[in-house]
Design a protein around this motif. Structure first.
Motif, short mmCIF file in Angstrom:
data_model
loop_
_atom_site.label_atom_id
_atom_site.label_comp_id
_atom_site.label_asym_id
_atom_site.label_seq_id
_atom_site.Cartn_x
_atom_site.Cartn_y
_atom_site.Cartn_z
N GLY A 282 0.81 -1.20 0.00
CA GLY A 282 0.00 0.00 0.00
C GLY A 282 0.85 1.26 0.00
O GLY A 282 0.55 2.23 -0.72
N ALA A 283 1.94 1.25 0.78
CA ALA A 283 2.85 2.40 0.80
C ALA A 283 3.56 2.54 -0.55
O ALA A 283 3.77 3.65 -1.05
N LEU A 284 3.94 1.42 -1.14
CA LEU A 284 4.59 1.43 -2.45
C LEU A 284 3.65 2.00 -3.51
O LEU A 284 4.05 2.83 -4.34
N ALA A 285 2.41 1.56 -3.47
CA ALA A 285 1.43 2.04 -4.45
C ALA A 285 1.14 3.53 -4.29
O ALA A 285 0.98 4.26 -5.28
N GLN A 286 1.07 3.97 -3.04
CA GLN A 286 0.81 5.39 -2.80
C GLN A 286 1.92 6.26 -3.37
O GLN A 286 1.67 7.35 -3.89
N ARG A 287 3.16 5.79 -3.32
CA ARG A 287 4.29 6.58 -3.79
C ARG A 287 4.46 6.54 -5.30
O ARG A 287 4.78 7.55 -5.93
#
Length: 340
Positions: free
Chosen positions: A125-130
């Motif tokens: 989720g953090a990877l996708a947000q960035r």
């Protein structure tokens, strides 16, 4: 959706701590994209503490050179140590590698363990947000119920694994049976994983890298025929998102005969139906006796009608490979030959 990932892709471009990437990797006109293999423990060394420096560099350099990006983030054995200590995470130590059984023992989270998968999906989720909205980001290799790479492999040596309890006689297969592995558990974990990737990465293609399944049936007995059956069920789980799904095999070699293994045949049979790709087994530059001629590998690539072909950056750098890689760049995508 992003544009279809097609053409020649340079992979194995990352060395830990060496950023920015060599500019030649991105400026080579033959390559349409780059594939970054990077471990989860390098990106999140502590809970909610991220080191995005390598990925920031690859996206900036790809943007400047008009290349697309493939991400292969590796959990499994390369999960951060803090993840393995989370409540509910179950692990087993294995000594497993593709080319060398004498590797060190490492803790592997059980592929169906919900606490482990939850931590992995939270990181994604953090990877996708960035990076999820980056126009260069075209494909992500699906991982989670995996081990040493993003390929859907689990330790499967029948002898020699001294990290296991004595009762197994060094057999990874015996240990998986003792741990309660069943095809249903494994396929359910992959089904959940595809669901999560679909939600988190709606603009990217989701690639499954095939690998033979474990020869264990739902009855807990060793059944070799379950190997291809389990793989086909995992593919079916990915095909629920057919417009977004990509299928690839990592292990194409330059032998004289067209490969007949299940992995290659499945990629060839899905030609034109979904995005398909192949990746070289090992660098033809470093392992010529193992890999075989690169031009022969290209014959197999075009015969399978794939959209993209991943080759080692060491082959891209090799002057003796110039002609065959120019030919590959001109011929890909080869899916126009498909029957679908």
């Amino acid at each position: 959706m992003s544009a279809r990932p097609t053409g020649l892709v340079a992979f194995d471009i990352y060395e830990k701590g060496k950023v920015p990437f060599p500019e030649r990797v991105f400026s080579d006109a033959r390559a349409s994209g780059v594939d970054v293999d990077i471990q989860w423990d390098n990106l999140e060394p502590a809970p909610d503490t991220f080191d995005w420096s390598a990925l920031d560099c690859v996206f900036a350099q790809a943007d400047a050179n008009h290349k697309f990006v493939v991400l292969a983030v590796i959990p499994g054995f390369r999960s951060p140590s803090w993840v393995l200590q989370l409540p509910g995470v179950q692990t087993q130590s294995f000594k497993f590698a593709y080319f060398n059984k004498e590797t060190e023992a490492k803790a592997l989270p059980l592929p169906w363990n919900e606490a482990y998968l939850h931590a992995w999906f939270t990181f994604l989720g953090a990877l996708a947000q960035r990076y999820g909205d980056s126009p260069e980001f075209r494909l992500i290799q699906v991982a989670g119920p995996t081990s040493v790479s993003t390929e859907m492999s689990l330790p499967d040596h029948k002898t020699g694994d001294t990290a296991l309890p004595p009762a197994t006689n060094g057999s990874d297969i015996a240990e998986w049976k003792a741990l309660g592995y069943t095809p249903d558990k494994y396929v359910n974990a992959w089904t959940e994983t595809f669901d999560q990737y679909h939600q988190l990465f709606p603009h990217q293609y989701l690639s499954l890298s095939r690998y033979p399944g474990l020869p264990i049936g739902n009855n807990g007995r060793e059944e070799p025929r379950t190997r291809p059956d389990t793989v086909n069920r995992v593919i079916a789980a990915g095909m629920r998102y057919q417009q977004q799904f990509a299928l690839q095999e990592n292990g194409i070699k330059g032998g004289e005969k067209q490969p007949s293994d299940h992995e290659y045949v499945a990629v060839r049979d899905h030609c034109g139906e979904i995005v398909t790709g192949l990746q070289n087994s090992r660098s033809a530059t470093k392992y010529p006796a193992d890999q075989g001629p690169l031009d022969r590998a290209l014959d197999h690539v075009t015969a399978a009608g794939v959209d993209f072909w991943e080759v080692y950056v060491s082959d891209v750098d090799n002057p003796s490979m110039t002609d065959v890689l120019k030919q590959a760049s001109a011929q890909l995508p080869a899916h126009t030959q498909c029957k679908h």
